[in-house]
Structure formats: structure tokens, C-alpha cells
Design an enzyme around this catalytic site. Structure first.
Site, PDB file in Angstrom:
ATOM      1  N   ILE A   1      -5.562   6.399  -0.619  1.00  0.00           N
ATOM      2  CA  ILE A   1      -6.842   5.568  -1.257  1.00  0.00           C
ATOM      3  C   ILE A   1      -6.266   4.117  -0.865  1.00  0.00           C
ATOM      4  CG2 ILE A   1      -8.218   4.692  -3.374  1.00  0.00           C
ATOM      5  CD1 ILE A   1      -8.577   7.720  -2.269  1.00  0.00           C
TER       6      ILE A   1
ATOM      7  N   GLN B   1      -7.936   1.197  -5.447  1.00  0.00           N
ATOM      8  CA  GLN B   1      -7.010   2.137  -6.395  1.00  0.00           C
ATOM      9  C   GLN B   1      -7.273   1.736  -7.864  1.00  0.00           C
ATOM     10  OE1 GLN B   1      -3.298   1.240  -4.911  1.00  0.00           O
ATOM     11  NE2 GLN B   1      -3.370   2.252  -3.085  1.00  0.00           N
TER      12      GLN B   1
ATOM     13  N   GLY C   1      -8.871   8.810  -6.517  1.00  0.00           N
ATOM     14  CA  GLY C   1      -7.704   9.590  -5.985  1.00  0.00           C
ATOM     15  C   GLY C   1      -8.031  11.036  -6.554  1.00  0.00           C
TER      16      GLY C   1
ATOM     17  N   GLU D   1       1.863  18.670   0.736  1.00  0.00           N
ATOM     18  CA  GLU D   1       2.996  18.319   1.525  1.00  0.00           C
ATOM     19  C   GLU D   1       3.968  17.111   0.881  1.00  0.00           C
ATOM     20  OE1 GLU D   1       4.521  16.737   6.023  1.00  0.00           O
ATOM     21  OE2 GLU D   1       2.712  17.531   5.521  1.00  0.00           O
TER      22      GLU D   1
END
Length: 508
Positions: A251, A256, A261, A284
Site C-alpha cells: 500500500i 497508508q 491493507g 512469503e
């Protein structure tokens, strides 16, 4: 290289990303921000040699993210036989498409040629309204030329905001396994309420790993049997069982601190919950901020599900004086069935369940960040003492203490398994001390997250957002609960072992 510091410039400070739109006089700047990292581009020290007064302005059209690079400086180092100024365009050409190096006049002309009815590439997944406006999420494959073009323009954001992050190889033969989600802010045009402009807010990339599913065991199977697998010429690989991994998730700074998010993650999660071939959704190498967001989003969703709510501590389980922790503190079959249904990887599911079960502990034994009368309450909880929570701590009953010890053993059992190799290097006494230390850290983190969950739930009510927009309220983790330093003391926490065995909290 030259020892004159005047010729060195911080690449993080020199580089400015600008979101712009066309205007009558050229371009209008909407937002600007600096990258967090440039080490993957300009080297570990994030320094550029050879310029004074250096400015690198990477302009992006706010809608289609058409880039334009402008490099300016007051003075450039004259090359010698040993050194010369860094060729900034050459370095950035490995991260930006060729069109980014066009003339400013050509860039401005292109912006004005973008039609008023432009929409993001891909398929519209969903739309939602946030406190600051309307948003839409689109998804598509890199095999779609429009999706590939947009992704190629924004991939430099990965090394800018993901430490060690690398862009996707567009020429990879398995590029069709990638799915891209774009988040856009949709704004009505001034004096044209029936027309809209789109402003890029962030994106996420996901990759499918095919997952072999062994055939079910049968009574007729013999040790010599070998499973066979065959497909016809028209077989669609997209129907194979897979684990889908969130690889990149960004983002951009102007968007933000708005809860976007969490919204994007939850939308993606719901998409793959319905995606039959996906058996698990993984992440990940998440950073701490993503971990927090994911924990709260998973807790918000799972805590509403009857199957998850049914997972409880079996208080009839007896605690052995010595030996291994009981494995039946929570019904393991129901646990695994619930985990598989909601496609969450084992470690993440265990953490969210531990957090939820902690929120359900009897009030007298539920750990928290302290009570308002404690000196460090405001620092630890982020709350003002004037906001209450004056409730006195109830005296724990033997049943309460038993329930807490079962929950503690449940958490410690997972931590021990996760850190078995490191703990195995320690003597028994040190092993217990180290495990107690890690457990206390996990307990503290859960208390911190439960406070966030509670406060976000209250914010959702105050802002009048619809159900599911924010994390729902959970039982307070700081309402007169036992302080965690008391728990640490009770567990005999000691300083870190001199053997320096690395013991982790086991976050997914």
C-alpha cells in the site's frame, strides 16, 4: 572513490516519487513520498556518488501509473581515470520500462490523451467505501497485456518498500501462475458526478504452487502399488490443487494508515477461500507490520465462525507433574478440520487460535499489558489512564488457574516443537528458562494484539462502518488483567542462554 563527502548523496533522500494528474499548465502533483529502501538499486549503503544538489523525481500518472523520470542536480563530478559520477538513468533502466525515460513534454502529452472513461485493467473483484472515499479492487493475470503493462510500470515499488524485494520475472515460463490484485481509489470528477478518476493505492501479487494430493489409502493397496497420474490434451492446469502464496503486498504511503491493507488482504483471502483448487493461502516472508495486520484480520474473520468458536480448552484434561504436555487440550480432529476448511497454514492457525483462547480465559488469569494504576500502563497499552478500566482484578479460583495452565501448556507445546533443534542444544534448566522467556514474549504480543482488536472494533462502531470493515471487539486484554512481568516472574524467566541458541516465537 573520492573522500569528499560533498559528492555523496543519500539515494533515499534524493529520490522522490510523485503522483500527478494532467493540468492546463502541464501536470499537477497530488502526493509525494520517498522510498524506504534503495539498497537493491544503489547498493547496501544507499548512497549515490558524483552529484551535488541531486534530485531524482519519479513521476507517475495517478491512474495508469505511466512513469517519467526527471534527474536534476546543481553540479556533477568531472570524471577521472579512477572514478566518475554514477549513471542514474542506466541504473534505473533495469527497474523501469523504457517509456519512463521519455521527454517531459512527451509525458505531459500522453497524460492528456488518456480518456476520461479509463478504468484499471483486469476484472473488477469488489468495491467498498472507506472513511476517505470509494475503492475498487481489480484482479488479472500477467498474460493480460494491460495487466502486464501496469505491473511492469510499478514493479520498482517492490525494492522501494520491501527490504530485499525483487520484481517478478516477466519472461518466466510459469508467469501464468501469477495473479495480480490492484487497489484503486475511485473519485468523482469535479462538476461531473457521473464520471470518475482512478488513483492507484496499492497492489498484491500471488503465485500458485501445485500441491500433490496423495490418493486415499485403501485396503487393497499393496506396498508395490505406485500412484499413477494421467491427463488428456485439454486438461486445465488451473484446476490442479495448489497452495497460493501472497508474494508482494504494497500500500503506497499516501494511502497508508487508513485500514486499506487489512481490507485488501481480507478481500484476497475471501477470493481464495472460494477458490476450490487452493488448499492453503500462504504468505512469503511477512514483515512485522504485515504480521500484525494479518493476525488481526484472521482473528476478526475466524472469531465469527461457529467451527472456530467451538474450539475450546478441555478443562477436564489433567496436567502431568512431569513429561510432555497433553496433546488433547483442544480437540485435534476438530482443530485440523477447521484449519483445512479455512485454508490457513498450521502455524498461523495455531497462533490465531491461541490468541482467541487467551481472550476467552477467565478474567482473573487473562494476561494483559497491565492495569491503569500501573506506572507503565500508558506506555505499554497506548491508552490514557483517564479512559477507565478501573475494575479490580478478581481473585483466581483453582479452576481458573487450571484453565490458564492448560492454555500455557498448549502454547509452550507449539513453541517447543518449533524450536526443537535450538532447545535441544541446551541443558534442561536452560531449556526451561529459554522456553519460558519465549512464551512470555508471545503472551505479551497476544495481549498487545487483543488490545488493537478491541480498539479497532470500537472504531468500527464509532465510524458507522459496515460489519466486517474493521476487526470486531474482543474481550479486553488490559481490563485489570495480570501484568505480563508477573507471569514472567512466575515462570522463572532468566537471561538469555550463553550458548546463544536461537529460539523464536514461531510466527508464521
Amino acid at each position: 572513490m573520492s573522500g569528499d563527502d560533498d559528492w555523496w548523496t543519500s539515494s533515499n533522500e534524493a529520490l522522490l516519487v510523485s503522483l500527478v494528474t494532467p493540468s492546463d499548465t502541464g501536470v499537477k502533483t497530488l502526493d509525494t513520498f520517498h522510498p524506504e529502501y534503495t539498497n537493491n538499486i544503489f547498493g547496501e549503503k544507499e548512497q549515490i556518488f558524483g552529484y551535488k544538489g541531486l534530485r531524482i523525481n519519479l513521476q507517475y500518472n495517478a491512474s495508469d501509473m505511466l512513469p517519467n523520470l526527471k534527474v536534476s542536480y546543481k553540479k556533477k563530478y568531472q570524471p577521472t581515470a579512477d572514478e566518475e559520477a554514477l549513471d542514474i538513468n542506466e541504473v534505473l533502466s533495469e527497474f523501469l520500462p523504457e517509456i519512463a525515460f521519455q521527454k517531459q513534454s512527451d509525458f505531459e502529452t500522453r497524460l492528456k490523451s488518456i480518456p476520461d472513461n479509463w478504468t484499471p485493467p483486469g476484472t473488477l473483484v469488489t468495491s467498498f467505501t472507506n472513511k476517505d472515499g470509494e475503492y475498487e479492487v481489480y484482479s488479472g493475470k500477467i498474460t493480460d497485456p494491460a495487466v502486464k503493462q501496469l505491473l511492469n510500470r510499478i514493479q520498482i515499488l517492490v525494492p522501494f518498500f520491501v527490504d530485499g524485494g525483487t520484481p517478478i520475472d516477466m519472461e518466466d515460463p510459469d508467469v501464468d501462475r501469477w495473479t495480480i490484485y490492484f487497489l484503486y481509489n475511485k473519485r468523482p470528477l469535479l462538476n461531473q458526478p457521473d464520471k470518475f478518476s482512478y488513483h492507484f493505492a496499492g497492489y498484491s501479487t500471488l503465485y500458485r504452487y501445485y500441491a500433490f494430493q496423495p490418493p486415499a489409502e485403501s485396503e487393497s493397496k499393496t506396498p508395490t502399488d505406485t500412484p499413477t497420474f494421467s491427463v488428456d490434451g485439454d486438461f486445465d492446469l488451473d484446476t490442479l490443487p495448489c497452495r497460493t502464496r501472497i508474494s508482494q503486498f504494497i500500500i503506497i504511503p499516501p494511502f497508508q494508515q487508513k485500514g486499506l491493507g487489512s481490507r485488501l488482504y481480507s478481500i484476497i483471502y475471501q477470493q481464495y477461500l472460494k477458490h476450490e483448487p487452493t488448499i492453503e493461502l500462504t504468505v512469503e516472508d511477512p514483515n512485522e507490520a504485515f504480521d500484525d495486520m494479518r493476525d488481526l484480520a484472521d482473528l476478526a474473520f475466524l472469531s465469527k465462525q461457529p467451527e472456530f468458536q467451538a474450539l475450546k480448552i478441555d478443562t477436564s484434561v489433567e496436567i502431568p507433574e512431569e513429561g510432555k504436555a497433553p496433546s488433547n487440550i483442544v480437540d485435534q480432529a476438530a482443530w485440523e478440520a477447521c484449519r483445512k476448511k479455512f485454508k490457513i497454514v498450521p502455524r498461523q492457525f495455531a497462533r490465531v487460535l491461541e490468541m482467541y483462547l487467551m481472550s476467552q480465559l477467565p478474567e482473573s488469569v487473562r494476561p494483559g499489558l497491565g492495569a491503569p494504576e500501573d506506572e507503565d500502563y500508558e506506555e505499554q497499552s497506548g491508552r490514557s489512564k483517564s479512559k477507565g478500566h478501573e475494575k479490580a482484578l478478581p481473585k483466581p479460583t483453582p479452576e481458573d488457574e487450571h484453565t490458564y495452565r492448560l492454555w500455557m501448556m498448549l502454547v509452550k507445546r507449539r513453541l517447543y516443537v518449533h524450536n526443537r533443534d535450538a532447545l535441544g542444544q541446551l541443558e534442561l534448566k536452560e531449556r526451561r528458562e529459554e522456553l519460558a522467556k519465549v512464551f512470555a514474549g508471545v503472551e505479551f504480543d497476544y495481549a498487545r494484539l487483543l488490545i488493537k482488536a478491541e480498539e479497532q472494533g470500537k472504531l468500527a462502531q464509532a465510524d458507522g462502518e459496515t460489519a466486517g470493515d474493521q476487526v470486531p471487539a474482543t474481550p479486553s486484554a488490559a481490563n485489570g488483567k495480570r501484568k505480563l512481568d508477573e507471569v514472567e516472574q512466575a515462570e522463572g524467566t532468566a537471561a538469555a542462554s550463553s550458548k546463544k541458541a536461537k529460539v523464536e516465537s514461531g510466527h508464521a
